[in-house]
Design a protein around this motif. Structure first.
Motif: not given
Length: 543
Positions: A151, A174, A177-178, A181, A186, A199, A201-203, A206, A228
């Motif tokens: 991230e 990134m 994505v940001s 957000e 998203a 995309f 997103r799995r914190s 990414v 992931y």
């Protein structure tokens, strides 16, 4: 920390539910109907399920983000001793993968110094895959690119090319994505000029795929989830979050160095193996009496710490034993298949390695005893234990299992079967039928014959698999799913039929008609019913 075993009540299992036997239709019809109940279709297990029950492809994708963390919550209840044990297990796993022991805390301290970071990364990371020049047209022509970043925008993995050369590209990803957000939105995908940019997103990670294949956005996202889960299987969810809580801009490649070949191999498998597309497991075709003898021998060679005993051959399941009330997820078994197929070192002797099964329990490591029954055979045995000190006890279980099989003659029968590990579509007796894939939803198992002429080259096999991906994406489209599809092409015709109980994909000669294709479904289903005790595991055993 050894992974926790979860006590389940009834049929409820995290990440899914088991098919309750008393609610399933008792009559097992030979002829397929759209109203056929789960548990009555060909291939349905008759004495309970082996896997967490995924009723459909959608169950896998919509629940893709949930992480099972056992009896403990990884955020608040994780003790310092637990983290120390996880770090110790990771160091052991890292040593097996790269030959270089890595201590998590030491790596994080060293990463604070640029002078120490560069030589360490160069010595380990540069010995990995053959990196491509990202400025060349050959790099751009790849059908699918996969990127993983933190991230903070730090590169973690790239399917092709050097992560350093792609750092600015990942920074742009990134930023996209940001930006969204910040607007309380998203980003899921971008579609442009024949490309899909997906995309996930799995914190704290990414994952991004850039593809020009016939796959749907949903299918590509599912492949990213596999990547992931592959990372979690090496680090655990607990350790991954702990690392980035301590240092948000940490370079995760320091810990994953040497594991790139495992991720590369997983992507290669997903490009050709229907197991990942179907979210199911393929069984080695085997006479029921031989499989029962193998399973019974495995059941008798048990230890108190064992949770799963799994016998496989070239990514096909031969037998699976589980502890009562514990259920494996197909994703976890696919990751085990990938681990074994990506390394030849397991043929050299008995391995005792930490392994995280992220869909079962992402908070800690099990210890797996992995060994081939003999060096020249394709039969590989995995014994998954909760006790990291139980190597010699589990090793004895392997020897007891092999001795019992030899005594009963089942080992010789297995060796004979391995000479022809696939069956021919000609056995079905439908002249126009070239290939098919059939999945039983209640058992989580599927079957398909060997791919034969005219699909003899790798290009032709890839093209056929691409057609299956296309039909699958249309059948499971989140906005407008289709239950039946008939596809007419220049080189072949295909038919797809998805019901609540099963999925069927058939490939025919282009000279056949739609009427003949539809009429042959019943004949194929009756053949699968007659052969189901050979093609599927109908009576799974427990300890």
């Amino acid at each position: 920390m050894a992974a926790d075993i979860q006590k389940k009540k009834g049929w409820e299992v995290q990440n899914g539910s088991l098919a309750p036997l008393d609610s399933l239709q008792s009559e097992r019809s030979e002829s397929p109907t759209p109203s056929m109940m789960q548990g009555s279709e060909p291939g349905a297990g008759q004495e309970g399920a082996m896997f967490v029950h995924t009723r459909s492809y959608e169950d896998l994708t919509t629940d893709g983000g949930s992480i099972s963390t056992g009896l403990k919550e990884a955020d608040g209840d994780q003790t310092e001793s637990d983290m120390e044990q996880i770090s110790k297990d990771f160091s052991e796993l890292s040593t097996k993968l790269t030959g270089i022991p890595m201590d998590v805390e030491e790596e994080m301290r060293e990463s604070d110094s640029d002078q120490q970071e560069k030589p360490r990364r160069d010595s380990v990371l540069s010995a990995g895959k053959n990196e491509e020049d990202v400025t060349m047209d050959a790099w751009r022509r790849h059908q699918k690119h996969v990127f993983v970043l933190s991230e903070a925008g730090k590169p973690v993995y790239s399917r092709y090319g050097s992560e350093e050369a792609l750092s600015s590209t990942m920074g742009v990803m990134m930023a996209l994505v940001s930006f969204l957000e910040a607007e309380k939105n998203a980003i899921k995908s971008i579609h442009a000029d024949g490309y899909k940019v997906v995309f996930v997103r799995r914190s704290p990670l990414v994952l991004v795929a850039v593809a020009r294949t016939r796959q749907s956005e949903q299918e590509i996202a599912q492949e990213l989830l596999y990547i992931y889960y592959q990372i979690l299987s090496l680090l655990t969810w607990t350790q991954l979050n702990h690392i980035f809580q301590q240092k948000q801009n940490y370079d995760l490649r320091r810990l994953l160095a040497g594991s790139e070949r495992i991720t590369d191999n997983l992507l290669d498998l997903m490009a050709r193996d229907p197991s990942f597309l179907m979210g199911a497991v393929r069984c080695l075709p085997l006479a029921a009496n031989v499989r029962d003898a193998v399973s019974t021998s495995l059941q008798q060679a048990k230890a108190k710490s064992l949770v799963f005993s799994i016998l496989i051959s070239k990514n096909q399941l031969v037998a699976l034993l589980r502890k009562k009330d514990q259920f494996l997820h197909p994703v976890d078994l696919h990751l085990l298949f990938n681990l074994i197929s990506s390394s030849t070192s397991f043929r050299e002797g008995e391995a005792w390695t930490p392994i995280c099964l992220p869909k079962f329990n992402a908070s800690g490591f099990f210890h797996a005893h992995i060994s081939y029954l003999e060096q020249e055979t394709d039969l590989c045995l995995l014994l998954v234990s909760t006790n990291r000190e139980d190597f010699f006890t589990v090793s004895e279980c392997k020897q007891k299992f092999l001795d019992r099989m030899r005594k009963r003659g089942s080992y010789q029968a297995l060796q004979e079967v391995l000479r022809t590990p696939f069956y021919s579509v000609s056995q079905v007796g439908i002249p126009e039928l070239r290939h098919f894939i059939y999945k039983s939803k209640s058992s989580g198992l599927f079957t398909s014959p060997e791919i034969e002429a005219p699909y003899v080259t790798e290009e032709e096999k890839e093209r056929l698999f691409g057609l299956y991906q296309y039909l699958h994406s249309r059948a499971h489209n989140s906005s407008r799913s289709l239950k039946t599809i008939y596809y007419t092409g220049t080189n072949e015709n295909l038919l797809a039929w998805v019901t609540g109980a099963f999925e069927l994909y058939m490939c025919y000669s282009p000279l056949g008609t739609k009427a003949s294709a539809v009429s042959s479904i019943s004949k194929l289903m009756k053949w699968i019913r007659r052969e189901e005790d050979r093609l599927f595991i109908l009576t799974p055993l427990t300890y």
